[in-house]
Design a protein around this motif. Sequence first.
Motif, PDB file in Angstrom:
ATOM      1  N   ALA B  74      99.037  36.455  60.536  1.00 54.96           N
ATOM      2  CA  ALA B  74      99.788  36.041  61.726  1.00 54.96           C
ATOM      3  C   ALA B  74     101.023  36.915  61.944  1.00 54.96           C
ATOM      4  N   TYR B  75     101.338  37.748  60.963  1.00 54.51           N
ATOM      5  CA  TYR B  75     102.521  38.599  61.080  1.00 54.51           C
ATOM      6  C   TYR B  75     102.189  40.020  61.514  1.00 54.51           C
ATOM      7  N   TYR B  76     100.898  40.346  61.559  1.00 53.57           N
ATOM      8  CA  TYR B  76     100.543  41.737  61.835  1.00 53.57           C
ATOM      9  C   TYR B  76      99.410  41.881  62.820  1.00 53.57           C
ATOM     10  N   GLN B  77      99.487  42.958  63.589  1.00 51.56           N
ATOM     11  CA  GLN B  77      98.428  43.319  64.506  1.00 51.56           C
ATOM     12  C   GLN B  77      97.251  43.868  63.691  1.00 51.56           C
ATOM     13  N   TYR B  79      95.836  46.601  63.730  1.00 50.13           N
ATOM     14  CA  TYR B  79      95.873  48.021  63.371  1.00 50.13           C
ATOM     15  C   TYR B  79      96.922  48.354  62.306  1.00 50.13           C
ATOM     16  N   ILE B  80      97.369  47.354  61.607  1.00 49.45           N
ATOM     17  CA  ILE B  80      98.309  47.604  60.503  1.00 49.45           C
ATOM     18  C   ILE B  80      97.516  47.403  59.202  1.00 49.45           C
ATOM     19  N   VAL B 110     105.791  50.944  57.775  1.00 52.92           N
ATOM     20  CA  VAL B 110     105.331  49.561  57.597  1.00 52.92           C
ATOM     21  C   VAL B 110     106.086  48.886  56.443  1.00 52.92           C
ATOM     22  N   ASN B 113     109.747  48.391  57.444  1.00 55.83           N
ATOM     23  CA  ASN B 113     109.989  47.222  58.295  1.00 55.83           C
ATOM     24  C   ASN B 113     109.756  45.918  57.540  1.00 55.83           C
ATOM     25  N   SER B 115     110.748  45.334  54.692  1.00 57.36           N
ATOM     26  CA  SER B 115     112.005  44.977  54.006  1.00 57.36           C
ATOM     27  C   SER B 115     112.850  44.067  54.904  1.00 57.36           C
ATOM     28  N   GLY B 116     112.876  44.383  56.187  1.00 51.88           N
ATOM     29  CA  GLY B 116     113.645  43.542  57.117  1.00 51.88           C
ATOM     30  C   GLY B 116     112.990  42.189  57.311  1.00 51.88           C
ATOM     31  N   MET B 117     111.658  42.186  57.330  1.00 49.99           N
ATOM     32  CA  MET B 117     110.949  40.910  57.480  1.00 49.99           C
ATOM     33  C   MET B 117     111.221  40.010  56.279  1.00 49.99           C
ATOM     34  N   MET B 120     114.388  38.265  56.559  1.00 51.12           N
ATOM     35  CA  MET B 120     114.336  37.138  57.493  1.00 51.12           C
ATOM     36  C   MET B 120     113.604  35.949  56.867  1.00 51.12           C
ATOM     37  N   LEU B 121     112.513  36.255  56.165  1.00 55.88           N
ATOM     38  CA  LEU B 121     111.655  35.175  55.653  1.00 55.88           C
ATOM     39  C   LEU B 121     112.196  34.539  54.377  1.00 55.88           C
TER      40      LEU B 121
END
Lengths: 435, 391
Positions: B74-77, B79-80, B110, B113, B115-117, B120-121
């Motif tokens: 649910a966190y990724y498209q 194509y990741i 990837v 990013n 690291s920032g997620m 937040m989580l």
Amino acid sequence: MNTRLVKAQPADVLKDASMIKQKEMMAKHYDRLTDAPQTGAKVASTFVPGNLNELIMCFDLVNNLPEVNAIQSGLRRQSGAYIMEAERAGHSEDVCTYVKSDIGMMLKGNIGPNGKELPKPDVLLLSYTGCFTFLKWFELLREQYKCPTIFLQTPYMADGKVTPNMVQYMVKQLKETVIPTLEEVSGVKFDIDRLREYLKKSAQAEDDLVHILATGKNKPSPIDAYFGGIYYIGPIFGAFRGTDDAIDYYRFLREEVEARMAKGLGPVTPDGQMTEEKYRLVVEGPPNYTSFRQFWKMFYDEGATVVASSYTKVGGTYDYGFRHDPDRPLESLAEYCLGVYTNRSLPMRIDMLSDYINEYEADGLLINSIKSCNSFSAGQLLIMREVEKRTGKPAAFIETDLVDPRYFSAANVKNRLESYFQMVEQKRSGKGAAA
Amino acid sequence: MTKQPVSDIVARCEALYDDLSFSAAREWKEAEPGRKVIAYMPVYVPRELIHAAGMMPLGIMGGGDNLEVIHGDAYYQSYICRIPRSTIELGVSGRLDFVDGMLFPSICDVIRNLSGMWKMLFPDTYVKYFDVPQTYVDEIGGTFYTGEMRELLHDLEKIAGREITDDDIRASIEVYNENRRAVNELYALRAREPWKAPGSEAYLVLRAGLLLPVEEHTRLVREYVAAASAEDRPIKDNSRVILTGMFCEQPPLNLIKSLELSGCYIVDDDFVLVSRWLLGDVPTDGDPVHNLSQAFLHRSMSTAAKYEPDQEEKGQFLVRAVRDTGAEGVIFASTSFCDPALLDRPILQNVLKRADIPFIAFKYAENSGQMQPIREQAGTFVDSIKLWSAA
């Protein structure tokens, strides 16, 4: 599924005067580039985020931006064939289509948008800012062009701050690697006063750009800060920052936008003046270029104006106060690179987008997620949820690509947009809250 | 030391590999009050600094093929790649709830990013994006890197609640030097006699190093090398190949076994690069942070996540590896949607073409289940080597 599109004829498209002026500037620049073998000018290829145009000009080098070339190929519907050419040459279908468009264009003779061959770069200035792919891209180009390659690493702003270690690292690279190599390649000695002069001019144009983009706060907004915004950022993100041409252009654009604002007019679209501003959106992510006009039309047909966007900050976050500073020339170049949107941490991006929604009184956030661009795209679903949570405004997600026409499904995008606008309506009428 | 049979050692490593609750690290932490665990992702972090703080470094290489990803998708498209989604799954499912910090090395956009997620989580966990230099001049990249390491040390001191001295770091460098020596012995054995130390076993032994205290892992590697050397295993008519492109998202064990079943002896690879990133011993005298920096700048592995400043040198690490191990071909096995590996691949393939080294390429994900196409492709590659290389 791709939808066959009717190509827009130039005569069909309405442009305001600034757009025509911008187009002329870009055309002039491409002529400078393609005339380089005749004029003897030397060419430096580099990237938009972390673009050191002022420094490049100090060495009389002409700035060539492969990303912009890929955009031009996308707008001209040439990128699809270039990408397939690169894939035939062994490049994976999974990777960045800017890179493949550029490689494919090179394999097919490197013909620029003016129909003439682009020159081979004399130097690759690998300004590694906010995108890992840049690093690989110029390793690929270096293999072909076999020219000097200068590496400038911009540390990532992971903790939401610029540390002295980061700035010192960048200044050292500029002093000890970048500048000496540019001197060697160009044969021109570095003159810091010349750099200061260019930086002063940059700051002047930056002031006007900030003012122009901030007019999106008005109701109606006199600009579209995404589709129109792409025209606006072209000169300053490209080869004109630090020039008199840029100062003139942004002054002219500012006056044009202010005049529109004074009359209470909305943005000019390819089909004419927008008459009604029904929806005000903040957009995150780059646009699709292969169906740019069709994509834009999906917005203005519904009365949707983009009042702020993150894409117009990839070449600098001037609205957060940054200006090139002639009194601290090298530090200022470092801080510029560090601050660009794609070099900002995910929490910083969430803060920015939430601020935009509040300050620009937008109806919500729309994310255009680009298959090619992990720097933008990885984490966008979390961004969407977090911005929605913070602002209470609805957000939506669409998926396209920068310059690969295979990843633009017009029907899907249109459906999603229409659903989104319905969602905004529901939210306005209070039904969303009940749901 | 009681000699253990190879099968027992491998079974233990496989149990660790399959354990998505990270029981060994949990047990280590619970054994004494105040112990801390700092997790890290691929490719490289200076584990010596974590160890010097009295903490346990824990390698997280995603969830592998045994983890059902429910929330992570649910966190990724689509194509990741898979490693970030399975890593998020590990986090949100509570499997990493004992971890005190998480390091995200500079490898690609990837992981950057992510690291920032993670911030937040998991706002209560220490999260650091660990930036490394891509320029290798001492006064430039070296100074930056020592600055980054000192910043990490400062953070670790705060978590540990104590000062980390230079002597602490020197002692930890020695412990990791010993581990690197043991791992190099394992790789040397496999290159020399790959029938004694198959790739699938070496992989498991290496993976165990992510999950155990380093001292224990060094013993385990040595036990395996001794037991495998003594084992009488038949020599097969396989081809010697090098695997490359697997430096981040790790392959499922079955993929490695499938390559072996199709006739490959894997004599070198880029699995779990953190174990072998620094080449040779790091000096234990003088400034230890400077020594780690020097090792990174001048004596570390080449991989797609790292910039190669010298065009002539680009890809030569693979040519040298082929020569050093007597490999007959190279398999480019890259994770789907892995920008660094996939963008690097055409350049490396050109280098191999010029060196007349055969290669094939395929993509995988950490949860790839269908091995038949890979087996067929690898089998054909091995056949072609056998048929044409000797001529």
